[in-house]
Design an enzyme around this catalytic site. Structure first.
Site, mmCIF file in Angstrom:
data_model
loop_
_atom_site.group_PDB
_atom_site.id
_atom_site.type_symbol
_atom_site.label_atom_id
_atom_site.label_comp_id
_atom_site.label_asym_id
_atom_site.label_seq_id
_atom_site.Cartn_x
_atom_site.Cartn_y
_atom_site.Cartn_z
ATOM 1 N N GLY A 54 40.210 -9.403 115.775
ATOM 2 C CA GLY A 54 39.786 -8.588 116.899
ATOM 3 C C GLY A 54 40.910 -8.334 117.878
ATOM 4 O O GLY A 54 41.806 -9.167 118.049
ATOM 5 N N GLY A 56 42.459 -7.679 121.765
ATOM 6 C CA GLY A 56 42.277 -8.455 122.971
ATOM 7 C C GLY A 56 43.112 -9.707 123.017
ATOM 8 O O GLY A 56 43.129 -10.414 124.027
ATOM 9 N N HIS A 57 43.824 -9.992 121.896
ATOM 10 C CA HIS A 57 44.673 -11.186 121.820
ATOM 11 C C HIS A 57 46.165 -10.834 121.833
ATOM 12 O O HIS A 57 46.998 -11.667 121.484
ATOM 13 C CB HIS A 57 44.353 -11.974 120.554
ATOM 14 C CG HIS A 57 42.915 -12.348 120.413
ATOM 15 N ND1 HIS A 57 42.241 -13.065 121.373
ATOM 16 C CD2 HIS A 57 42.019 -12.083 119.431
ATOM 17 C CE1 HIS A 57 40.985 -13.240 120.983
ATOM 18 N NE2 HIS A 57 40.814 -12.646 119.819
ATOM 19 N N LYS A 105 42.456 -16.162 110.432
ATOM 20 C CA LYS A 105 41.939 -17.143 111.372
ATOM 21 C C LYS A 105 40.495 -17.482 111.006
ATOM 22 O O LYS A 105 39.736 -16.618 110.567
ATOM 23 C CB LYS A 105 42.007 -16.613 112.804
ATOM 24 C CG LYS A 105 43.417 -16.247 113.263
ATOM 25 C CD LYS A 105 43.497 -15.972 114.753
ATOM 26 C CE LYS A 105 42.558 -14.901 115.251
ATOM 27 N NZ LYS A 105 42.748 -13.591 114.579
ATOM 28 N N ASP A 110 35.980 -12.583 110.226
ATOM 29 C CA ASP A 110 37.305 -12.402 109.636
ATOM 30 C C ASP A 110 37.334 -12.916 108.201
ATOM 31 O O ASP A 110 37.834 -12.246 107.284
ATOM 32 C CB ASP A 110 38.362 -13.143 110.463
ATOM 33 C CG ASP A 110 38.555 -12.556 111.846
ATOM 34 O OD1 ASP A 110 37.542 -12.323 112.525
ATOM 35 O OD2 ASP A 110 39.709 -12.339 112.245
ATOM 36 N N HIS A 216 37.929 -16.434 122.477
ATOM 37 C CA HIS A 216 36.962 -15.384 122.790
ATOM 38 C C HIS A 216 36.060 -15.803 123.947
ATOM 39 O O HIS A 216 35.073 -15.134 124.243
ATOM 40 C CB HIS A 216 36.089 -15.054 121.574
ATOM 41 C CG HIS A 216 36.863 -14.739 120.343
ATOM 42 N ND1 HIS A 216 37.115 -15.681 119.374
ATOM 43 C CD2 HIS A 216 37.457 -13.592 119.941
ATOM 44 C CE1 HIS A 216 37.836 -15.122 118.412
ATOM 45 N NE2 HIS A 216 38.052 -13.862 118.729
#
Length: 330
Positions: A54, A56-57, A105, A110, A216
């Site tokens: 995702g 945002g990292h 991960k 995922d 998250h």
């Protein structure tokens, strides 16, 4: 919510477009489906490293695409796994004929989607599962430990091995070995805000912190009163060492990672505290990395990662790398 965006639905596409423009000498960005590849991909005869997760990292993972590290990254929507079609397209785009190594991960979406992509591939492939988070064994998003900032350590070391010409089996074995030697733990002082939600992911008091928080915003070990950095570093280093069981005089890579809203001044202060705790245990800090590398949008907090490293791992860590977010030559 105050964000530097145009429309919520366009955040990822516009951010990726800007990333591609800023680093066009290193990467190529595609929007249909969304993926980031090395500008010189595919590299004939080289094992291709493909990862994703995702958004945002940032800079994880797209910021680590380039010479000496990753061949491709698949960015999903914010905190959402990329699709199997993205992963398959990325693998096919960078496969140089020596096979594809997926670095995944340990989050349910995922893992499931990368397994589907691997099954759809016609070429040889293997997977390294990253599960370095020592804070909890299970969460809403995983079966077992989560993959967090230790992902960078695996990607850097295995990326260097692939660059020097190691075959797929050797890269997979090395990735599993580095993952097993790596542990991480995080702490949050404040929540992040996902653009589509517009409100903080979780509420936390001004005098509280979440020990063991996930990237998250998943709950950690417990919520406790805010403590000095020395005490926070002691708890994180202690938890990691209980998991890894390093011996005195073992060499380690010490990585202090910011979650997005913590100033470097504070990250270096935490590094100082964590380094003292490592040395108290007789550990030899052989390499260091401090900064925002595996973030959680605008979360306040940080994580500590330790990787017990042998000669080969340190040599591969030192090997030249040229990506948007990580670059050095030795």
């Amino acid at each position: 919510m105050k964000k530097l965006i145009n429309a919520v639905d366009d955040v990822l596409a516009e951010s990726l477009s800007g990333f591609g423009l800023a680093h066009s000498d290193i990467v190529e960005v595609r929007l249909e489906p969304k993926l980031v590849t090395r500008a010189d991909a595919p590299v004939t005869g080289k094992v291709a490293l493909v990862t994703g997760g995702g958004s945002g990292h940032e800079p994880l993972h797209a910021g680590f695409v380039g010479r000496g590290m990753l061949d491709a990254a698949c960015p999903g929507e914010v905190f959402t796994a990329p699709t199997p079609d993205q992963m398959l397209a990325a693998a096919e785009a960078v496969d140089g004929g020596a096979g594809v190594l997926f670095i995944v991960k340990n989050y349910s979406g995922d893992v499931m989607n990368f397994e589907m992509a691997a099954e759809m591939m016609s070429g040889e492939n293997a997977t390294v599962l990253i599960n370095d988070d020592v804070a909890v064994e299970d969460s809403l998003y995983t079966q077992g430990r989560r993959g967090v900032a230790g992902t960078l350590v695996v990607e850097k070391i295995v990326g260097a091995a692939a660059e020097r010409g190691d075959d797929l089996a050797a890269c997979k074995a090395l990735g599993d070995r580095v993952n097993a030697a790596t542990g991480s733990m995080g702490v949050a002082l404040g929540s992040c805000t996902v653009p589509a939600a517009g409100t903080p992911t979780f509420e936390i008091g001004e005098d509280e912190m979440e020990m063991g928080v996930g990237i998250h915003g998943e709950p950690g070990r417990r919520r406790v009163a805010l403590a000095p950095a020395d005490a926070i570093a002691e708890e994180m280093v202690s938890a990691i060492c209980q998991s890894l069981e390093p011996e005195p005089a073992d060499r380690v890579i010490l990585h202090v990672n910011g979650f997005g809203a913590t100033p470097l001044m504070e990250l270096y202060l935490v590094y100082n505290a964590a380094a003292r705790r490592c040395r108290d245990r007789g550990l030899d800090i052989a390499r260091s990395l401090v900064g925002n590398y595996t973030t959680s949008l605008d979360m306040a907090g940080c994580s500590v990662t330790l990787a017990v490293a042998d000669d080969e791992m340190l040599s591969l860590w030192d090997a030249p790398v040229r990506t948007a977010a990580l670059r050095w030559s030795c």
